[in-house]
Design a protein around this motif. Structure first.
Motif, short mmCIF file in Angstrom:
data_model
loop_
_atom_site.label_atom_id
_atom_site.label_comp_id
_atom_site.label_asym_id
_atom_site.label_seq_id
_atom_site.Cartn_x
_atom_site.Cartn_y
_atom_site.Cartn_z
N VAL A 16 -22.30 17.90 41.44
CA VAL A 16 -22.87 17.08 40.67
C VAL A 16 -23.18 18.33 39.71
CG1 VAL A 16 -25.52 17.42 41.44
CG2 VAL A 16 -24.41 15.26 40.39
N TYR A 17 -24.02 19.16 39.54
CA TYR A 17 -23.65 20.16 38.59
C TYR A 17 -22.33 21.06 37.87
CZ TYR A 17 -27.75 20.90 42.13
OH TYR A 17 -28.82 20.58 42.92
N ARG A 18 -21.45 21.11 38.98
CA ARG A 18 -20.25 21.59 38.09
C ARG A 18 -19.61 19.72 36.94
NH1 ARG A 18 -18.72 24.13 42.42
NH2 ARG A 18 -19.30 26.62 42.21
N ARG A 19 -20.06 18.43 37.62
CA ARG A 19 -19.66 17.05 36.89
C ARG A 19 -19.91 17.59 35.73
NH1 ARG A 19 -18.10 12.00 39.62
NH2 ARG A 19 -17.84 10.54 37.70
N GLU A 20 -21.51 17.58 35.76
CA GLU A 20 -22.08 16.90 34.80
C GLU A 20 -22.57 18.24 33.41
OE1 GLU A 20 -26.43 17.22 35.77
OE2 GLU A 20 -26.10 15.32 37.11
N LEU A 21 -21.80 19.83 33.79
CA LEU A 21 -21.46 20.83 32.89
C LEU A 21 -20.13 20.31 32.05
CD1 LEU A 21 -22.76 23.55 34.59
CD2 LEU A 21 -23.44 22.75 32.95
N LEU A 22 -19.23 19.70 32.73
CA LEU A 22 -17.97 19.86 31.98
C LEU A 22 -18.09 18.50 31.52
CD1 LEU A 22 -15.16 19.70 32.03
CD2 LEU A 22 -14.67 19.20 33.79
N LEU A 25 -18.26 18.65 27.76
CA LEU A 25 -17.60 19.13 26.54
C LEU A 25 -16.58 17.49 26.07
CD1 LEU A 25 -15.51 21.81 28.21
CD2 LEU A 25 -17.61 22.09 26.49
N ARG A 26 -17.20 16.91 26.67
CA ARG A 26 -17.06 15.02 25.82
C ARG A 26 -15.37 15.03 26.01
NH1 ARG A 26 -21.28 14.44 21.13
NH2 ARG A 26 -22.96 15.02 22.62
N ILE A 27 -14.51 15.18 26.88
CA ILE A 27 -12.91 15.25 27.41
C ILE A 27 -13.10 14.57 28.44
CG2 ILE A 27 -12.61 16.88 25.96
CD1 ILE A 27 -11.92 18.42 28.01
N PRO A 28 -11.89 13.60 28.47
CA PRO A 28 -12.07 12.70 29.25
C PRO A 28 -11.45 13.27 30.58
CG PRO A 28 -10.93 11.36 27.83
CD PRO A 28 -10.84 12.77 27.18
N PRO A 179 -18.65 27.88 34.23
CA PRO A 179 -18.88 28.55 32.79
C PRO A 179 -18.34 27.92 31.83
CG PRO A 179 -17.31 30.00 33.82
CD PRO A 179 -17.57 28.66 34.98
N LEU A 180 -18.97 27.63 30.79
CA LEU A 180 -17.97 26.35 29.53
C LEU A 180 -17.71 27.03 28.72
CD1 LEU A 180 -20.75 23.36 29.62
CD2 LEU A 180 -19.15 23.58 30.81
N ILE A 181 -18.04 28.02 27.81
CA ILE A 181 -17.51 29.07 27.10
C ILE A 181 -15.99 29.68 27.45
CG2 ILE A 181 -17.68 31.39 25.68
CD1 ILE A 181 -20.56 31.02 25.76
N ALA A 182 -15.88 30.35 28.76
CA ALA A 182 -14.25 30.39 29.04
C ALA A 182 -13.48 29.40 29.70
CB ALA A 182 -14.69 31.48 30.27
N LEU A 183 -14.24 28.17 29.95
CA LEU A 183 -13.56 27.18 30.20
C LEU A 183 -12.58 26.75 28.74
CD1 LEU A 183 -11.96 24.98 32.37
CD2 LEU A 183 -14.93 23.73 32.12
N PHE A 193 -7.58 19.75 22.86
CA PHE A 193 -8.45 19.82 21.39
C PHE A 193 -10.13 19.45 21.82
CE2 PHE A 193 -10.34 18.05 17.94
CZ PHE A 193 -9.65 18.51 16.67
N ILE A 194 -11.00 20.67 21.64
CA ILE A 194 -11.69 20.25 21.75
C ILE A 194 -12.99 21.15 20.27
CG2 ILE A 194 -14.34 21.26 23.39
CD1 ILE A 194 -12.54 21.98 25.62
N PRO A 195 -14.12 20.18 20.05
CA PRO A 195 -14.53 18.75 20.31
C PRO A 195 -13.52 18.20 20.14
CG PRO A 195 -16.59 19.96 18.79
CD PRO A 195 -15.08 20.49 19.09
N ALA A 196 -13.10 17.29 20.58
CA ALA A 196 -12.26 15.62 20.21
C ALA A 196 -12.64 14.45 19.58
CB ALA A 196 -12.32 14.88 21.81
N LYS A 197 -11.45 15.07 18.74
CA LYS A 197 -12.46 13.78 17.35
C LYS A 197 -12.22 11.99 17.88
CE LYS A 197 -9.84 16.17 13.73
NZ LYS A 197 -9.12 16.08 12.94
N ASN A 198 -13.10 11.41 17.63
CA ASN A 198 -12.93 10.16 17.40
C ASN A 198 -11.81 9.37 16.35
OD1 ASN A 198 -14.93 9.84 18.78
ND2 ASN A 198 -16.51 10.61 17.26
#
Length: 198
Positions: A16-22, A25-28, A179-183, A193-198
């Motif tokens: 659940v921790y990895r899911r919350e971290l990912l 990044l607000r990508i599907p 590690p979100l910086i590396a990911l 594309f991160i951050p993704a545009k609306n």
């Protein structure tokens, strides 16, 4: 370009921790359980174990999802060369914290991004120094937060930060499990594309 144009992405994890971290990044993405045996091999170092398991998780899920990018990740805590795993209960968690009291522990957080034959696997180490605290303080912490599903028996993102004297890392979310910086760098290289545009 909008977020719907990002390639399919799967997190190979039950954490659940990895899911919350990912989700930050607000990508599907989808979550699929990798079903991997996490038993260490004879003579395997903590770093080798983390890297092997991150890759094994990505491979296990990639087999059934060949058109998606798959994230595999694993974390192994290392105290003087010995792996410190998830305690599972109060008694083992207390024993872990007593063992790590006043010690430096290296958390190896391995990351694998894979699609078909394309893969990148890396490790982001975090050096954590635990405070010299009384058994009473350690017991109070464990009863308050119950971190029995965390390697090292302390949640740095919660009350567990009070057990720590210092944290040294190039990637602050590595200690939490991903590690979100590396990911983010790996995903951009893969065409996200991160951050993704609306």
């Amino acid at each position: 370009m909008n977020s719907s144009k990002n390639p399919p992405l799967i997190l190979a994890s039950t954490s659940v921790y990895r899911r919350e971290l990912l989700e930050r990044l607000r990508i599907p993405f989808e979550v699929v359980s990798p079903k991997v045996d996490e038993t260490p091999l004879n003579g395997e170092s903590t770093l080798e174990l983390a890297l092997r398991l991150a890759k094994a998780k990505a491979i296990a899920v990639s087999k059934d999802h060949p058109n998606a990018w798959v994230i595999g990740s694993d974390q192994v805590a290392d105290l003087c060369g010995a792996a410190i795993g998830k305690p599972g209960n109060f008694e083992r968690a207390l024993a872990q914290l007593q063992l790590m009291r006043g010690q430096k522990v290296t958390f190896h957080t391995a990351l694998c991004l894979m699609k078909g034959d394309t893969q990148t696997t890396l490790n982001v180490p975090t050096e954590v120094t635990f405070r010299k605290l009384s058994d009473e303080s350690l017991e109070s912490y464990l009863l308050a937060e119950e971190p029995y599903d965390c390697a090292g028996s302390a949640k740095s993102e919660g009350l567990g930060i009070s057990l720590l004297e210092s944290i040294k890392s190039d990637d602050p979310t590595a200690l939490i499990g991903l590690p979100l910086i590396a990911l983010t760098g790996l995903l951009r290289d893969a065409g996200f594309f991160i951050p993704a545009k609306n």
